[in-house]
Design an enzyme around this catalytic site. Structure first.
Site, short mmCIF file in Angstrom:
data_model
loop_
_atom_site.label_atom_id
_atom_site.label_comp_id
_atom_site.label_asym_id
_atom_site.label_seq_id
_atom_site.Cartn_x
_atom_site.Cartn_y
_atom_site.Cartn_z
N ARG A 166 -81.78 44.62 3.08
CA ARG A 166 -82.88 45.70 3.58
C ARG A 166 -81.95 46.81 2.97
O ARG A 166 -83.26 47.12 2.80
CB ARG A 166 -82.77 45.42 5.32
CG ARG A 166 -81.35 46.09 6.18
CD ARG A 166 -81.96 45.78 7.31
NE ARG A 166 -82.18 46.55 7.89
CZ ARG A 166 -82.50 48.22 7.85
NH1 ARG A 166 -81.28 48.47 7.36
NH2 ARG A 166 -82.79 49.13 8.17
N PRO A 221 -61.93 35.84 11.19
CA PRO A 221 -61.74 36.37 11.71
C PRO A 221 -60.67 37.82 11.68
O PRO A 221 -61.07 38.37 11.83
CB PRO A 221 -61.62 35.66 13.45
CG PRO A 221 -62.15 34.55 13.33
CD PRO A 221 -61.56 34.53 12.01
N GLU A 242 -60.58 25.81 13.62
CA GLU A 242 -59.93 26.75 13.53
C GLU A 242 -59.56 27.46 12.64
O GLU A 242 -58.79 29.16 13.02
CB GLU A 242 -57.92 26.16 13.95
CG GLU A 242 -57.89 25.12 15.27
CD GLU A 242 -57.89 26.41 16.36
OE1 GLU A 242 -57.65 27.45 16.22
OE2 GLU A 242 -59.15 25.90 17.25
N ASP A 255 -81.82 55.20 8.78
CA ASP A 255 -80.54 54.17 9.82
C ASP A 255 -79.90 55.44 10.17
O ASP A 255 -79.52 56.27 9.88
CB ASP A 255 -80.12 53.09 9.27
CG ASP A 255 -80.99 52.20 9.31
OD1 ASP A 255 -82.18 52.82 9.52
OD2 ASP A 255 -81.11 51.05 8.17
C1 9D3 Z 1 -61.04 29.84 19.65
C2 9D3 Z 1 -60.49 30.13 18.44
N1 9D3 Z 1 -59.56 30.89 17.85
C3 9D3 Z 1 -57.45 31.05 17.92
C4 9D3 Z 1 -57.22 31.67 18.53
C5 9D3 Z 1 -59.27 31.19 15.82
C6 9D3 Z 1 -60.61 31.65 15.54
C7 9D3 Z 1 -60.81 30.25 14.35
C8 9D3 Z 1 -62.02 30.12 14.00
C9 9D3 Z 1 -61.07 32.11 15.94
C10 9D3 Z 1 -62.63 31.90 14.83
C11 9D3 Z 1 -62.57 31.03 14.33
C12 9D3 Z 1 -64.47 30.89 13.93
N2 9D3 Z 1 -65.03 32.02 13.42
C13 9D3 Z 1 -64.91 33.07 11.84
O1 9D3 Z 1 -65.83 31.83 11.66
C14 9D3 Z 1 -65.46 34.30 11.63
C15 9D3 Z 1 -65.62 35.09 12.30
C16 9D3 Z 1 -65.61 35.88 14.17
O2 9D3 Z 1 -65.28 34.31 14.90
N3 9D3 Z 1 -65.69 36.29 14.37
C17 9D3 Z 1 -66.44 38.14 13.75
N4 9D3 Z 1 -66.44 37.60 12.54
C18 9D3 Z 1 -66.00 36.40 12.07
S1 9D3 Z 1 -66.69 35.88 10.70
C19 9D3 Z 1 -66.46 34.58 10.67
#
Ligand code: 9D3
Length: 267
Positions: A155, A90, A117, A170
Site C-alpha cells: 500500500r 518470532p 518449532e 496514516d
Molecule cells: C509454541 C512454539 N514456541 C515455543 C516456545 C516457539 C514458536 C515457534 C514457531 C513460536 C511461534 C512459531 C511460529 N511463528 C512464526 O513463524 C512467526 C511469528 C510469530 O509467531 N509471532 C510474530 N511474528 C512472527 S513471524 C513468524
C-alpha cells in the site's frame, strides 16, 4: 516490486491476493507476488522439509537445504543477490511502519515462511539478511506474517492507493522514521480521531454536535483533541516519543484536567 514468498502452503495466499490492495497492485503492475512451494526444492521421494531437533525436544525443525536451494534459485534467476531475504520469525526485529517504508524502496524482497518449532538457525545466520516478527504473540507459522508484510509494503508503493486513501494521512506514517512523508500533513505519530457518518442519531447515541456545526476550525481542533485524548489513554508510549506543538500541549493539558474532574461535571 516483486515479492517472492517461500512456503509449504502456497495456496494460503490465494484469497488475499484476489482482494483489496494486493489484487489492485498486481492488476496495476505495481507489484508482483510469486509463491514458491518449498517442497519443490527437496530431493527425496517424500519431499521432506523438516527433521527432528538436535539435542532433543518436542516438534520438528525446517531443514536448511530446501530453503537455501529456493533462495539460490531466485538469486540465479534474478542475476543478482542484492535484495532482502526476510525470515519471518518470532525472534525477529519488530515490523513497524518505518520498516515497511524501508522495504517499499526495494525492487524485490524474499519472504521465508517457517512452520513447526522453527527453522534451522543456519538459515537465519547465513541465508536470511534479517529476521522479522510482526508482534509479540504466537502464530503457528510465518505465512500470516508474510501476508501482513505484503499488505503494509504494497500500500506504500507509488500509484497503488488513490488520493482518497492516501497513505500519507496514516496515523503511523513517519512515526518511527520521521521521513519526508511525515511532513506532508495529516495526523502523524498519534492515533486517529473518531469518525461518524449518518444517521446523526443512532439508537439514542448522537454524533458530537461540533461535527454538524460547519465550523471547520472548531472541527479541526476537536479532532486533534480527541486524537490526542485517545492516544493519551490507549498508547501513552506514542505521546512520549513525540515533540508536541504549543496547541497540542494546551489540548493535552485540557484533557488531563478534564480527566481529573468528577464525571458529574459533564452531564
Ligand atoms: C509454541 C512454539 N514456541 C515455543 C516456545 C516457539 C514458536 C515457534 C514457531 C513460536 C511461534 C512459531 C511460529 N511463528 C512464526 O513463524 C512467526 C511469528 C510469530 O509467531 N509471532 C510474530 N511474528 C512472527 S513471524 C513468524
Amino acid at each position: 516490486m516483486i515479492f517472492d514468498v517461500v512456503t509449504i502452503f502456497p495456496d494460503f495466499f490465494s484469497s488475499i491476493l484476489e482482494h483489496g490492495v494486493l489484487q489492485r497492485a498486481q492488476a496495476g503492475g505495481q507489484a508482483e507476488f510469486r509463491r514458491h512451494d518449498l517442497r519443490e526444492f527437496t530431493d527425496d521421494r517424500h519431499r521432506t522439509v523438516d527433521d527432528r531437533p538436535f539435542g532433543g525436544g518436542p516438534g520438528m525443525v525446517f531443514k536448511p537445504e530446501p530453503l537455501f536451494r529456493a533462495v539460490e534459485a531466485l538469486k540465479a534467476e534474478a542475476g543478482s543477490a542484492d535484495f532482502p531475504v526476510v525470515l519471518l520469525s518470532p525472534q525477529g526485529r519488530l515490523l513497524t511502519q518505518a520498516v515497511a517504508e524501508e522495504f517499499a524502496r526495494k525492487e524485490r524482497i524474499v519472504l521465508l515462511c517457517g512452520r513447526y518449532e522453527g527453522v534451522d538457525e543456519r538459515v537465519a545466520q547465513h541465508l536470511a539478511t534479517e529476521e522479522l516478527s510482526i508482534g509479540d504473540y504466537v502464530l503457528t507459522g510465518g505465512e500470516l506474517a508474510a501476508a501482513v508484510v505484503m499488505e503494509v509494503v504494497t500500500r506504500l508503493l507509488p500509484g497503488v492507493l488513490g488520493n482518497e486513501e492516501s497513505s500519507e494521512q496514516d496515523s503511523f506514517a513517519g512515526a518511527g522514521s520521521g521521513g519526508a512523508e511525515s511532513a506532508a500533513g495529516g495526523v502523524h505519530g498519534i492515533l486517529d480521531c473518531p469518525h461518524y457518518t449518518r444517521p446523526a442519531e443512532f439508537r439514542g447515541w448522537k454524533v458530537p454536535e461540533v461535527l454538524l456545526s460547519g465550523n471547520h476550525e472548531e472541527i479541526r481542533r476537536w479532532r486533534r483533541r480527541r486524537a490526542l485524548e485517545k492516544t493519551w489513554r490507549q498508547r501513552p508510549d506514542l505521546l512520549a516519543s513525540l515533540s508536541l506543538s504549543e496547541e497540542d500541549s494546551g489540548l493535552l493539558e485540557e484533557i488531563r484536567q478534564a480527566a481529573l474532574e468528577p464525571a458529574t461535571r459533564h452531564p
